[in-house]
Design a protein around this motif. Structure first.
Motif, mmCIF file in Angstrom:
data_model
loop_
_atom_site.group_PDB
_atom_site.id
_atom_site.type_symbol
_atom_site.label_atom_id
_atom_site.label_comp_id
_atom_site.label_asym_id
_atom_site.label_seq_id
_atom_site.Cartn_x
_atom_site.Cartn_y
_atom_site.Cartn_z
ATOM 1 N N MET A 166 26.853 11.148 -12.629
ATOM 2 C CA MET A 166 26.428 11.133 -14.024
ATOM 3 C C MET A 166 26.681 9.769 -14.665
ATOM 4 N N GLU A 167 26.034 9.573 -15.791
ATOM 5 C CA GLU A 167 26.278 8.415 -16.682
ATOM 6 C C GLU A 167 25.756 7.090 -16.137
ATOM 7 N N VAL A 168 24.859 7.136 -15.152
ATOM 8 C CA VAL A 168 24.183 5.897 -14.748
ATOM 9 C C VAL A 168 23.120 5.583 -15.802
ATOM 10 N N SER A 169 23.273 4.441 -16.428
ATOM 11 C CA SER A 169 22.366 4.042 -17.505
ATOM 12 C C SER A 169 21.738 2.708 -17.097
ATOM 13 N N PRO A 170 20.617 2.782 -16.388
ATOM 14 C CA PRO A 170 20.167 1.643 -15.581
ATOM 15 C C PRO A 170 19.763 0.397 -16.364
ATOM 16 N N HIS A 171 19.494 0.530 -17.642
ATOM 17 C CA HIS A 171 19.008 -0.650 -18.355
ATOM 18 C C HIS A 171 20.106 -1.638 -18.727
ATOM 19 N N TYR A 172 21.352 -1.309 -18.438
ATOM 20 C CA TYR A 172 22.441 -2.230 -18.759
ATOM 21 C C TYR A 172 22.824 -3.128 -17.587
ATOM 22 N N ASP A 173 22.129 -3.024 -16.470
ATOM 23 C CA ASP A 173 22.358 -4.001 -15.414
ATOM 24 C C ASP A 173 21.070 -4.234 -14.626
ATOM 25 N N ASN A 174 21.195 -4.913 -13.535
ATOM 26 C CA ASN A 174 19.993 -5.313 -12.787
ATOM 27 C C ASN A 174 19.675 -4.351 -11.641
ATOM 28 N N GLY A 175 20.288 -3.186 -11.646
ATOM 29 C CA GLY A 175 19.996 -2.201 -10.607
ATOM 30 C C GLY A 175 21.178 -1.910 -9.696
#
Ligand code: MN
Ligand code: MN
Length: 289
Positions: free
Chosen positions: A256-265
């Motif tokens: 849970m809580e992977v919020s992909p827009h805060y890093d490059n993948g």
């Protein structure tokens, strides 16, 4: 290329041993939103890896995995909880192992609540936060309350938090009375991961273990793509080890809580790899006959 299923999830529902499901819900996020994009981003990155696992010799192309796709849109957290419980219940009932991709951590309790009553289930709750509030911002189904809801379902002795380093005094006071066990990230740094995981798993006397992984358990230097980053965290290898040790007893898992827009993948790639780690380690412990 845009992938709509998890890598190697080519089995039908009937033949599958593992069932992937996405819950694109982040309405209880308290700091910065975006975990609703987690499931598809994790799926996308899962295709980066070879199907063969070097350490275990397990080839994921030979493991029957089915991807249910994403749960449909929800209203509030209570709607989500009711719908997810109904979606996951048949997975356990059919003797399959769910691998659930979130979503904020509010999505975890219904995945545990769906487990058949009377089953001997413990939860390894890997998180920077204790998530032990009775209610948060007026919502008892907030992601800040998830370990508390799980304790209400399974009992305090059947839940252990690993990697915690952020807690309110009120949560600690409540827990003093209720008695959920936890191993802090600071203790892991002192004791080493092997002793810490052994200590945590020894507390879970249950036949089966459900792993709930809040990706913010891992240090933000490795996993910046999350809603509430918290410094001084576990390493990816720490969490890989914990998953490997719990996997022989695996009943289900969520990330849970992977919020992909805060890093490059990177965070999505890490989440995908850790989901695969749970699968290959379980298969290694229970090879198909
Ligand atoms: Mn959490
Ligand atoms: Mn957290």
């Amino acid at each position: 290329m845009q992938h709509t299923t998890f890598a190697d999830a080519s089995a039908s529902w009937e033949e599958a041993k593992f069932v992937v499901a996405g819950i694109p819900f982040d309405r209880t996020t308290s700091f910065r939103p975006g975990a609703r994009f987690g499931p598809d981003s994790i799926r996308q990155h899962s295709w980066n890896f070879e199907s063969y696992d070097l350490e275990t010799g397990v080839d994921l192309a030979e493991v029957p995995i089915h991807d249910l796709g994403n749960a449909s849109e929800f209203g509030n957290a209570t709607d989500m909880v009711n719908a997810v419980r109904e979606e996951i219940r048949p997975v356990y009932a059919a003797g399959k192992i769910p691998i659930i991709l979130g979503g904020d951590h509010a999505c975890s309790p219904p995945c545990v609540e769906a487990y058949p009553d009377g089953g001997s289930l413990g939860v390894l709750y890997i998180d920077a936060h204790m998530d032990f509030r009775s209610s948060y911002l007026g919502d008892p189904r907030s992601h800040a309350c998830s370990s508390r809801r799980i304790v209400e379902k399974l009992g305090a002795r059947n839940v252990v938090v690993l990697g915690v380093r952020s807690v309110s005094r009120e949560e600690l006071d409540d827990n003093q009375a209720i008695g959920m066990s936890f191993v802090t990230a600071h203790e892991v740094a002192q004791e080493g991961i092997e002793a810490s995981v052994q200590r945590a798993l020894n507390m879970l006397k249950t036949d089966r273990i459900y792993i709930s992984l809040d990706i913010d358990a891992i240090d933000p230097s490795y996993a910046a793509g999350t809603g509430t980053p918290e410094p001084f965290g576990l390493t990816p290898r720490d969490v890989k080890y914990a998953i490997g040790q719990a996997a022989p007893r695996l009943a289900g898992m969520d990330i849970m809580e992977v919020s992909p827009h805060y890093d490059n993948g990177n965070t999505s790639a890490l989440a995908a790899r850790l989901a695969r780690e749970a699968i290959v380690r379980h298969v290694q412990a229970h090879p198909p006959r």
